[in-house]
Design an enzyme around this catalytic site. Structure first.
Site, short mmCIF file in Angstrom:
data_model
loop_
_atom_site.label_atom_id
_atom_site.label_comp_id
_atom_site.label_asym_id
_atom_site.label_seq_id
_atom_site.Cartn_x
_atom_site.Cartn_y
_atom_site.Cartn_z
CB CYS A 77 24.20 23.32 82.65
SG CYS A 77 24.53 23.71 84.37
CB CYS A 94 22.01 39.17 82.47
SG CYS A 94 20.62 38.31 83.21
#
Length: 397
Positions: A201, A356
């Site tokens: 994260c 991506c």
């Protein structure tokens, strides 16, 4: 299907607890007995972060009798955007201490057992023993695999969730579910070591409000299992796209199928983070033919991707617009992952290389595209690899 409740109810609740939980006890199909089951229940929550925090809040407020919270970290200021159990004054303190304070404020009858320790394969079984349900809110796959292995060994249901960027998954794993239900394990969704390369994260970010949504969902699944109310997510993966306010459900079946020799034959692992591709043959289909073994999705280096593009392949960038605004590979087609998964036939080209940021979302898109008959490969390492590679530097020069 609804399962039998996991926990026998307490004989009675205190007068104060009857008042505090009154809105639960008037729920149709829930009532006083379910509330007394919660009071007798023991839930272990691994991780006091973005998912563990709202789960602890919800479980304590619900009146769960015992909560074991396992986490070795200290609170940091950057946690406060999503880890709602902690406060500014907690920075520098043990995360598990926040649970003790929060539970006392919400539910004086809830006992919190704080365990400030690193959960490992060596100690996981001992740390989780005695829990009726385990909730995994950890943020590394090494720990997730250790938690899952211990739950499989103990026969305890594992309520599992993951959040990254604007996306989330939630499900229930259970190695010994009630009769009539098929066991489903973490390895059926993420084969061993498949998630080790997932970005953190800290690298790609996470929407704080989505953590609250998913943490509450995990608490709800635990409550359903404890009380026997409703249909748990066993055999189903809930996939949430917060940007599009869309929730999808994907079936999840065991990866193991019986072999001719009476043992178990495992199908080839599906790539990590591919909820749309995790449905597999049921373990009960003993008379079925050997499953078709899908070819692994090619992983191309930046140089190989550039050569394929020059040979006619289309680079398909599945990142979000705010990401592609920071730069794309020249000549790329831009189509966010959610759109690809919803309508893979929008990609009207026979051969694509999916891109991506680090490769995870590209893997999901490639599975969907291949299912639609499109030859898809993946730029291994995504834009991060492209930006580091000399081939990418040459193109940008």
């Amino acid at each position: 299907m609804a399962f039998p409740p996991l926990v026998e109810p307490l004989a009675e609740l205190s007068d104060s607890e009857l008042t505090r939980t009154a809105r639960h006890r008037v729920l149709a199909g829930f009532g006083d007995v379910a509330q007394r089951r919660l009071a007798a229940a023991h839930v272990a929550v691994v991780g006091a972060g973005g998912l563990g925090s709202p789960a602890v809040l919800a479980l304590a407020a619900a009146g769960v009798g015992t909560l074991t919270l396992i986490d070795d970290d200290l609170v940091e200021a950057s946690n406060l955007q999503r880890q709602v159990m902690h406060r500014v004054g907690d920075v520098g303190a043990a995360k598990v201490d926040s649970a003790v304070r929060i539970a006392a404020d919400l539910s004086p009858t809830t006992l919190v057992r704080p365990v400030q320790a690193v959960l490992t394969p060596a100690n996981a079984r001992d740390l989780l023993a005695g829990a009726h349900v385990v909730i995994d809110g950890t943020d590394t796959f090494e720990t997730r695999e250790a938690v899952a292995a211990a739950c499989e060994d103990l026969g305890v249901p594992l309520v599992w969730g993951v959040v990254q960027e604007f996306h989330a998954q939630a499900t229930v794993f259970w190695s010994t579910p009630p009769a009539g239900a098929v066991p489903v394990r973490l390895a059926d969704l993420y084969p061993p070591d498949a998630g080790r390369e997932a970005p953190t994260c800290a690298q790609v970010g996470v929407l704080g409000a989505l953590c609250l949504q998913v943490g509450a969902l995990l608490a709800t699944e635990a409550i359903k299992l404890i009380t026997g109310v409703g249909d748990p997510l066993l055999g189903r993966v809930l996939v949430i796209d917060a940007l599009r306010a869309r929730t999808d459900e994907v079936p999840l079946r065991p990866a193991d199928v019986p072999s001719h020799g009476g043992g178990v034959a495992r199908e080839p692992a599906v790539p990590e983070d591919v909820p749309a591709g995790v449905s597999r043959a049921s373990a009960g289909l003993q008379a079925a033919p050997e499953p078709t073994r899908p070819a692994p999705i090619p992983q191309l280096t930046p140089a190989e991707a550039l050569a394929a593009q020059r040979a006619g392949a289309v680079l398909l960038d599945v990142r979000e617009p705010f990401e592609t605004a920071r730069g794309v590979i020249p000549g790329s087609m831009l189509l966010p992952l959610g759109d690809v998964l919803a309508e893979p036939h929008r990609v009207e080209t026979p051969r694509v290389i999916v891109v991506c940021q680090v490769g995870m979302r590209a893997q999901r898109a490639a599975v969907a595209l291949r299912a639609a008959g499109i030859e898809a490969s993946v730029l291994a390492g995504g834009m991060d690899a492209w930006n580091r590679d000399a081939a990418g530097a040459a193109v940008r020069a």
